[in-house]
Design a protein around this motif. Structure first.
Motif, PDB file in Angstrom:
ATOM      1  N   SER A 196       0.831  -1.204   0.000  1.00 18.24           N
ATOM      2  CA  SER A 196       0.000   0.000   0.000  1.00 18.24           C
ATOM      3  C   SER A 196       0.863   1.251   0.000  1.00 18.24           C
ATOM      4  O   SER A 196       2.040   1.227   0.382  1.00 18.24           O
ATOM      5  CB  SER A 196      -0.936   0.032   1.219  1.00 18.24           C
ATOM      6  OG  SER A 196      -0.209   0.225   2.412  1.00 18.24           O
ATOM      7  N   ARG A 199      -2.004   8.419  -1.637  1.00 20.71           N
ATOM      8  CA  ARG A 199      -2.084   9.531  -2.594  1.00 20.71           C
ATOM      9  C   ARG A 199      -2.803  10.680  -1.896  1.00 20.71           C
ATOM     10  O   ARG A 199      -3.906  10.510  -1.366  1.00 20.71           O
ATOM     11  CB  ARG A 199      -2.841   9.124  -3.860  1.00 20.71           C
ATOM     12  CG  ARG A 199      -3.374  10.256  -4.735  1.00 20.71           C
ATOM     13  CD  ARG A 199      -2.308  11.161  -5.339  1.00 20.71           C
ATOM     14  NE  ARG A 199      -1.455  10.508  -6.305  1.00 20.71           N
ATOM     15  CZ  ARG A 199      -1.697  10.489  -7.627  1.00 20.71           C
ATOM     16  NH1 ARG A 199      -2.778  11.060  -8.105  1.00 20.71           N
ATOM     17  NH2 ARG A 199      -0.836   9.904  -8.446  1.00 20.71           N
ATOM     18  N   MET A 211      -6.160   9.230   0.140  1.00 22.20           N
ATOM     19  CA  MET A 211      -6.616   7.837   0.080  1.00 22.20           C
ATOM     20  C   MET A 211      -5.426   6.903   0.256  1.00 22.20           C
ATOM     21  O   MET A 211      -4.281   7.273   0.002  1.00 22.20           O
ATOM     22  CB  MET A 211      -7.303   7.526  -1.253  1.00 22.20           C
ATOM     23  CG  MET A 211      -6.379   7.518  -2.459  1.00 22.20           C
ATOM     24  SD  MET A 211      -7.220   6.981  -3.974  1.00 22.20           S
ATOM     25  CE  MET A 211      -5.949   7.303  -5.207  1.00 22.20           C
ATOM     26  N   ARG A 213      -3.938   3.402  -1.184  1.00 26.61           N
ATOM     27  CA  ARG A 213      -4.066   2.485  -2.314  1.00 26.61           C
ATOM     28  C   ARG A 213      -3.477   1.143  -1.907  1.00 26.61           C
ATOM     29  O   ARG A 213      -2.342   1.082  -1.440  1.00 26.61           O
ATOM     30  CB  ARG A 213      -3.337   3.038  -3.542  1.00 26.61           C
ATOM     31  CG  ARG A 213      -3.862   4.386  -3.986  1.00 26.61           C
ATOM     32  CD  ARG A 213      -3.190   4.897  -5.249  1.00 26.61           C
ATOM     33  NE  ARG A 213      -1.759   5.143  -5.071  1.00 26.61           N
ATOM     34  CZ  ARG A 213      -1.009   5.824  -5.940  1.00 26.61           C
ATOM     35  NH1 ARG A 213      -1.554   6.308  -7.038  1.00 26.61           N
ATOM     36  NH2 ARG A 213       0.279   6.016  -5.719  1.00 26.61           N
ATOM     37  N   VAL A 222      -3.887   2.916  -9.129  1.00 25.25           N
ATOM     38  CA  VAL A 222      -5.266   2.481  -9.339  1.00 25.25           C
ATOM     39  C   VAL A 222      -5.437   1.964 -10.760  1.00 25.25           C
ATOM     40  O   VAL A 222      -6.152   0.980 -10.998  1.00 25.25           O
ATOM     41  CB  VAL A 222      -6.247   3.640  -9.039  1.00 25.25           C
ATOM     42  CG1 VAL A 222      -7.672   3.261  -9.440  1.00 25.25           C
ATOM     43  CG2 VAL A 222      -6.194   3.998  -7.550  1.00 25.25           C
ATOM     44  N   GLU A 227      -6.727  -0.965  -5.154  1.00 23.93           N
ATOM     45  CA  GLU A 227      -8.023  -0.562  -4.596  1.00 23.93           C
ATOM     46  C   GLU A 227      -7.873   0.752  -3.829  1.00 23.93           C
ATOM     47  O   GLU A 227      -7.043   0.854  -2.930  1.00 23.93           O
ATOM     48  CB  GLU A 227      -8.544  -1.650  -3.659  1.00 23.93           C
ATOM     49  CG  GLU A 227      -9.912  -1.354  -3.068  1.00 23.93           C
ATOM     50  CD  GLU A 227     -10.374  -2.422  -2.104  1.00 23.93           C
ATOM     51  OE1 GLU A 227     -11.546  -2.354  -1.664  1.00 23.93           O
ATOM     52  OE2 GLU A 227      -9.564  -3.318  -1.768  1.00 23.93           O
ATOM     53  N   PRO A 228      -8.674   1.773  -4.186  1.00 20.67           N
ATOM     54  CA  PRO A 228      -8.627   3.029  -3.428  1.00 20.67           C
ATOM     55  C   PRO A 228      -9.466   2.915  -2.165  1.00 20.67           C
ATOM     56  O   PRO A 228     -10.638   2.537  -2.211  1.00 20.67           O
ATOM     57  CB  PRO A 228      -9.233   4.040  -4.404  1.00 20.67           C
ATOM     58  CG  PRO A 228     -10.159   3.237  -5.268  1.00 20.67           C
ATOM     59  CD  PRO A 228      -9.572   1.855  -5.356  1.00 20.67           C
ATOM     60  N   ASP A 256       2.385  11.118  -4.103  1.00 18.96           N
ATOM     61  CA  ASP A 256       2.409   9.724  -3.664  1.00 18.96           C
ATOM     62  C   ASP A 256       3.450   9.566  -2.558  1.00 18.96           C
ATOM     63  O   ASP A 256       4.608   9.979  -2.718  1.00 18.96           O
ATOM     64  CB  ASP A 256       2.748   8.795  -4.823  1.00 18.96           C
ATOM     65  CG  ASP A 256       1.702   8.838  -5.925  1.00 18.96           C
ATOM     66  OD1 ASP A 256       0.555   9.238  -5.638  1.00 18.96           O
ATOM     67  OD2 ASP A 256       2.028   8.481  -7.076  1.00 18.96           O
ATOM     68  N   TRP A 276      -8.406  11.918 -10.509  1.00 14.97           N
ATOM     69  CA  TRP A 276      -8.965  11.812  -9.156  1.00 14.97           C
ATOM     70  C   TRP A 276     -10.120  10.810  -9.062  1.00 14.97           C
ATOM     71  O   TRP A 276     -10.862  10.816  -8.089  1.00 14.97           O
ATOM     72  CB  TRP A 276      -9.441  13.180  -8.666  1.00 14.97           C
ATOM     73  CG  TRP A 276     -10.396  13.890  -9.589  1.00 14.97           C
ATOM     74  CD1 TRP A 276     -11.713  13.600  -9.801  1.00 14.97           C
ATOM     75  CD2 TRP A 276     -10.100  15.015 -10.414  1.00 14.97           C
ATOM     76  NE1 TRP A 276     -12.262  14.463 -10.706  1.00 14.97           N
ATOM     77  CE2 TRP A 276     -11.284  15.363 -11.097  1.00 14.97           C
ATOM     78  CE3 TRP A 276      -8.948  15.774 -10.637  1.00 14.97           C
ATOM     79  CZ2 TRP A 276     -11.352  16.417 -11.997  1.00 14.97           C
ATOM     80  CZ3 TRP A 276      -9.016  16.813 -11.546  1.00 14.97           C
ATOM     81  CH2 TRP A 276     -10.204  17.132 -12.203  1.00 14.97           C
ATOM     82  N   GLY A 278     -10.018   7.577  -8.358  1.00 10.10           N
ATOM     83  CA  GLY A 278      -9.848   6.779  -7.151  1.00 10.10           C
ATOM     84  C   GLY A 278     -10.082   7.585  -5.889  1.00 10.10           C
ATOM     85  O   GLY A 278     -10.726   7.123  -4.949  1.00 10.10           O
ATOM     86  N   LEU A 279      -9.555   8.808  -5.857  1.00  8.40           N
ATOM     87  CA  LEU A 279      -9.752   9.678  -4.694  1.00  8.40           C
ATOM     88  C   LEU A 279     -11.225   9.991  -4.481  1.00  8.40           C
ATOM     89  O   LEU A 279     -11.703  10.032  -3.343  1.00  8.40           O
ATOM     90  CB  LEU A 279      -8.963  10.974  -4.881  1.00  8.40           C
ATOM     91  CG  LEU A 279      -7.520  10.984  -4.375  1.00  8.40           C
ATOM     92  CD1 LEU A 279      -6.796  12.205  -4.912  1.00  8.40           C
ATOM     93  CD2 LEU A 279      -7.472  10.947  -2.859  1.00  8.40           C
ATOM     94  N   ALA A 282     -12.828   6.983  -2.960  1.00  4.87           N
ATOM     95  CA  ALA A 282     -12.417   6.738  -1.575  1.00  4.87           C
ATOM     96  C   ALA A 282     -12.961   7.777  -0.605  1.00  4.87           C
ATOM     97  O   ALA A 282     -13.228   7.467   0.556  1.00  4.87           O
ATOM     98  CB  ALA A 282     -10.897   6.690  -1.485  1.00  4.87           C
TER      99      ALA A 282
END
Length: 315
Positions: A196, A199, A211, A213, A222, A227-228, A256, A276, A278-279, A282
């Protein structure tokens, strides 16, 4: 000469290679804050030394936008990319607010410059090298106690990464993108079969979304299947993300980070054109709205100070 005209709705030029999900969200967000937004790719903007500004910008005639929001830049030849960055440099010289500007983009696109600037700022980041000789790259690997990550100098989204244990793991010279060996000490830690990192999105000098990751692979992008996940605030990481963004000269960046085996925070990369998706998943935050509000606030501050908008002499 560039004259001024009465103030009206802020006019935003959104630079994007295509109208994707992020561009659509930004168009809506700028509209929601009362701005007039037009889109164009940098390839569509020309230099014209016969015009008042020296540029020819779609949708703006002889005038200039109040601000330029750079979402993405298309790939191209060295000459094309140089010219497109030149357009952003020119807009900044014309006193147009460009976010992120060409300098910040250059600092982030070139990972070796990012590493240089982070080190100069005294920020924690894994030791990195960038050389053009396979022999020198092998010498560096032989002198390291642990594995190193070989990254394309201009890479993104976790593509083209290789984990190297010894010099024997180096790819053939013809497989090295652009002939540059960018090597970074590997700082990742595996826990219960998972890897993990974090971000953090920085806007206008503050951390606005974070988040974690998590992935089965040490590559935690991602886009590569990570997985976010939501995460509680971690003040030290947020402070480092803000400082890293400042070090590269950015105002809207995705940073990151991770904690190494000793628990120390390490900055891995800074992205000047962050996605963004994934962000948003999350955190649930409307990040396009944050981007639009923060950029418009800067426009309004500049307009209040100058009480004018740059326009061509013809208008």
């Amino acid at each position: 000469m560039i004259d001024a005209c009465p103030l009206g709705p802020a006019r935003i030029l959104l630079i994007t290679g295509r109208i994707d999900r992020h561009a659509r969200e930004l168009i809506k967000a700028f509209g929601n804050v009362g701005a007039e937004v037009h889109t164009a790719g940098l390839a569509e903007i020309g230099f014209d030394t016969g015009s008042a500004s020296g540029l020819a910008i779609p949708h703006f005639g002889g005038s200039l936008p109040d601000a330029v929001c750079v979402r993405t830049m298309d790939a191209g030849s060295f000459e094309q990319v140089t010219r497109r960055l030149g357009v952003l440099h020119a807009l900044t010289r014309l006193a147009v607010l460009v976010s992120n500007d060409a300098r910040a983009i250059e600092n982030c696109v070139d990972k070796s410059m990012t590493s240089f600037l982070l080190a100069r700022a005294g920020l924690p980041s894994p030791r990195s090298y960038a050389v053009e000789s396979r022999t020198e790259a092998a010498r560096i690997l032989a002198g390291e106690d642990g594995p190193m990550v070989l990254k394309p100098l201009f890479g993104a989204q976790g593509k083209g990464l290789k984990l190297l244990g010894t010099a024997d793991d180096l790819p053939a010279a013809e497989e090295i993108a652009g002939g540059v060996y960018y090597l970074q000490r590997f700082a990742g830690v595996e826990t219960a079969g998972r890897w993990s990192d974090v971000r953090i999105l920085v806007s206008a000098g503050r951390a606005v979304a974070s988040m974690r990751r998590q992935a089965a692979s040490w590559i935690t992008n991602v886009k590569q299947g990570a997985e976010p996940l939501p995460m509680p605030p971690e003040g030290d990481l947020e402070a480092l993300a803000v400082a890293a963004t400042e070090a590269v000269g950015g105002d809207f960046c995705g940073v990151d980070l991770l904690r190494d085996a000793a628990g120390r925070a390490q900055i891995i990369e800074v992205n000047s054109m962050p996605a963004w998706t994934g962000l948003k998943k999350a955190t649930g935050c409307d990040l396009a709205a944050i981007r639009a509000r923060d950029l418009l606030a800067r426009v309004e501050s500049r307009r209040a100070a100058g009480a004018s908008r740059p326009l061509s002499a013809a208008e």
